[in-house]
Design a protein around this motif. Sequence first.
Motif, mmCIF file in Angstrom:
data_model
loop_
_atom_site.group_PDB
_atom_site.id
_atom_site.type_symbol
_atom_site.label_atom_id
_atom_site.label_comp_id
_atom_site.label_asym_id
_atom_site.label_seq_id
_atom_site.Cartn_x
_atom_site.Cartn_y
_atom_site.Cartn_z
ATOM 1 N N TYR A 4 16.731 4.497 2.607
ATOM 2 C CA TYR A 4 15.572 4.032 3.387
ATOM 3 C C TYR A 4 15.087 2.692 2.841
ATOM 4 C CZ TYR A 4 15.537 8.757 5.199
ATOM 5 O OH TYR A 4 15.904 9.919 5.808
ATOM 6 N N GLY A 5 14.245 2.040 3.627
ATOM 7 C CA GLY A 5 13.536 0.877 3.139
ATOM 8 C C GLY A 5 12.121 1.309 2.806
ATOM 9 N N ALA A 6 11.415 0.489 2.029
ATOM 10 C CA ALA A 6 10.049 0.853 1.649
ATOM 11 C C ALA A 6 9.185 -0.382 1.471
ATOM 12 C CB ALA A 6 10.066 1.671 0.354
ATOM 13 N N SER A 7 7.897 -0.170 1.594
ATOM 14 C CA SER A 7 6.917 -1.233 1.433
ATOM 15 C C SER A 7 5.716 -0.644 0.701
ATOM 16 C CB SER A 7 6.516 -1.701 2.833
ATOM 17 O OG SER A 7 5.444 -2.584 2.775
ATOM 18 N N TRP A 8 5.430 -1.180 -0.473
ATOM 19 C CA TRP A 8 4.278 -0.715 -1.277
ATOM 20 C C TRP A 8 3.125 -1.656 -0.983
ATOM 21 C CZ3 TRP A 8 4.535 -0.609 -7.391
ATOM 22 C CH2 TRP A 8 3.268 -0.318 -7.908
ATOM 23 N N ILE A 9 2.175 -1.176 -0.211
ATOM 24 C CA ILE A 9 1.044 -2.042 0.126
ATOM 25 C C ILE A 9 -0.283 -1.293 -0.091
ATOM 26 C CG2 ILE A 9 2.311 -3.511 1.734
ATOM 27 C CD1 ILE A 9 1.105 -1.961 4.044
ATOM 28 N N THR A 10 -1.345 -2.084 -0.094
ATOM 29 C CA THR A 10 -2.671 -1.476 -0.202
ATOM 30 C C THR A 10 -3.484 -1.797 1.063
ATOM 31 O OG1 THR A 10 -3.185 -3.370 -1.602
ATOM 32 C CG2 THR A 10 -2.957 -1.231 -2.704
ATOM 33 N N GLU A 11 -3.644 -3.071 1.364
ATOM 34 C CA GLU A 11 -4.446 -3.551 2.490
ATOM 35 C C GLU A 11 -5.921 -3.157 2.319
ATOM 36 O OE1 GLU A 11 -1.977 -2.220 5.918
ATOM 37 O OE2 GLU A 11 -1.133 -4.234 5.901
ATOM 38 N N TRP A 12 -6.792 -3.648 3.208
ATOM 39 C CA TRP A 12 -8.242 -3.551 2.977
ATOM 40 C C TRP A 12 -8.753 -2.123 2.872
ATOM 41 C CZ3 TRP A 12 -11.529 -1.046 6.288
ATOM 42 C CH2 TRP A 12 -11.033 -0.768 7.570
ATOM 43 N N TYR A 13 -8.165 -1.234 3.667
ATOM 44 C CA TYR A 13 -8.707 0.134 3.734
ATOM 45 C C TYR A 13 -8.481 0.914 2.438
ATOM 46 C CZ TYR A 13 -3.876 0.418 5.301
ATOM 47 O OH TYR A 13 -2.523 0.255 5.394
ATOM 48 N N ALA A 14 -7.583 0.413 1.568
ATOM 49 C CA ALA A 14 -7.381 1.075 0.274
ATOM 50 C C ALA A 14 -8.617 0.925 -0.607
ATOM 51 C CB ALA A 14 -6.167 0.485 -0.431
ATOM 52 N N TYR A 15 -9.488 -0.020 -0.242
ATOM 53 C CA TYR A 15 -10.675 -0.302 -1.060
ATOM 54 C C TYR A 15 -11.972 0.072 -0.352
ATOM 55 C CZ TYR A 15 -7.157 -2.634 -3.762
ATOM 56 O OH TYR A 15 -6.031 -2.872 -4.520
ATOM 57 N N ASP A 16 -11.855 0.759 0.760
ATOM 58 C CA ASP A 16 -13.045 1.135 1.527
ATOM 59 C C ASP A 16 -13.367 2.604 1.230
ATOM 60 O OD1 ASP A 16 -14.532 0.257 4.458
ATOM 61 O OD2 ASP A 16 -14.431 2.395 3.951
ATOM 62 N N ARG A 17 -14.499 2.826 0.543
ATOM 63 C CA ARG A 17 -14.815 4.192 0.073
ATOM 64 C C ARG A 17 -14.985 5.153 1.235
ATOM 65 N NH1 ARG A 17 -12.782 4.932 -4.894
ATOM 66 N NH2 ARG A 17 -12.680 6.972 -3.997
ATOM 67 N N GLY A 18 -15.483 4.661 2.380
ATOM 68 C CA GLY A 18 -15.647 5.539 3.545
ATOM 69 C C GLY A 18 -14.292 6.032 4.045
ATOM 70 N N VAL A 19 -13.325 5.110 4.142
ATOM 71 C CA VAL A 19 -11.973 5.506 4.573
ATOM 72 C C VAL A 19 -11.381 6.475 3.554
ATOM 73 C CG1 VAL A 19 -9.615 4.690 4.963
ATOM 74 C CG2 VAL A 19 -11.537 3.364 5.856
ATOM 75 N N LEU A 20 -11.534 6.143 2.274
ATOM 76 C CA LEU A 20 -10.928 6.986 1.237
ATOM 77 C C LEU A 20 -11.510 8.406 1.270
ATOM 78 C CD1 LEU A 20 -10.532 4.502 -1.764
ATOM 79 C CD2 LEU A 20 -8.988 5.004 0.127
ATOM 80 N N ALA A 21 -12.814 8.503 1.498
ATOM 81 C CA ALA A 21 -13.433 9.840 1.588
ATOM 82 C C ALA A 21 -12.834 10.603 2.772
ATOM 83 C CB ALA A 21 -14.943 9.705 1.726
#
Length: 190
Positions: A132-149
Amino acid sequence: MPEAIELLKTRRSLKPIELIPPGPSAAEVDTLITIASRVPDHGKLTPWRFIVFEGDARLDAGAAIEAAFRAKYPDARPEQIAYEQNRLARAPLVIAVVSRAAPHVKIPEWEQVLSAGAAAMSLVLAAHALGYGASWITEWYAYDRGVLAALGLQENERIAGFVHIGRPSAPPEDRPRPPLEQIATRFAAR
Ligand SMILES: Cc1cc2nc3c(=O)[nH]c(=O)nc-3n(C[C@H](O)[C@H](O)[C@H](O)COP(=O)(O)O)c2cc1C
């Protein structure tokens, strides 16, 4: 050159949209996570965990991303909103690597964070080893506590990466890599 060395020397990220179905089977997902969890871990604290996003659950998670985006940008255009809803559905499979690093009497938190990074990299390499191919990313939502919750993370947990996985739609072009003389030195004996 042994196959493993060739794989390690040629690995390259693909963009999430370049990762197409079919994604890994359930057994392959287990293999990926088994390999990702086989990383150095000072103190055996298991300072990471994994969340698998596949099928329609990717869009359910996207709804949380979209809601946070709308709250931030009430004037967002419909195509931007649709893009956010689809964030975790670009590739057939996304595995979030969650860092659970916390203060500890003996093990520095930094080392726990590094272990989560190692888990993410092992996951990427395992995906490549399975074809497979892969992509390790974070993007803005990785830092949004509301999304993370909404994705089920506790207050003390952070995203080390959203690793996107799928079949490569085309072989990736490589990018320049730093010359060894710029990044490695030999400690000179006196
Ligand atoms: C913790 C972490 C987060 C990253 N987040 C992003 C990101 O949000 N967007 C992005 O384009 N690349 C991101 N990257 C970079 C890609 O994973 C990748 O390194 C880059 O596309 C270069 O490809 P390569 O792996 O072939 O060198 C991130 C890398 C790391 C280690």
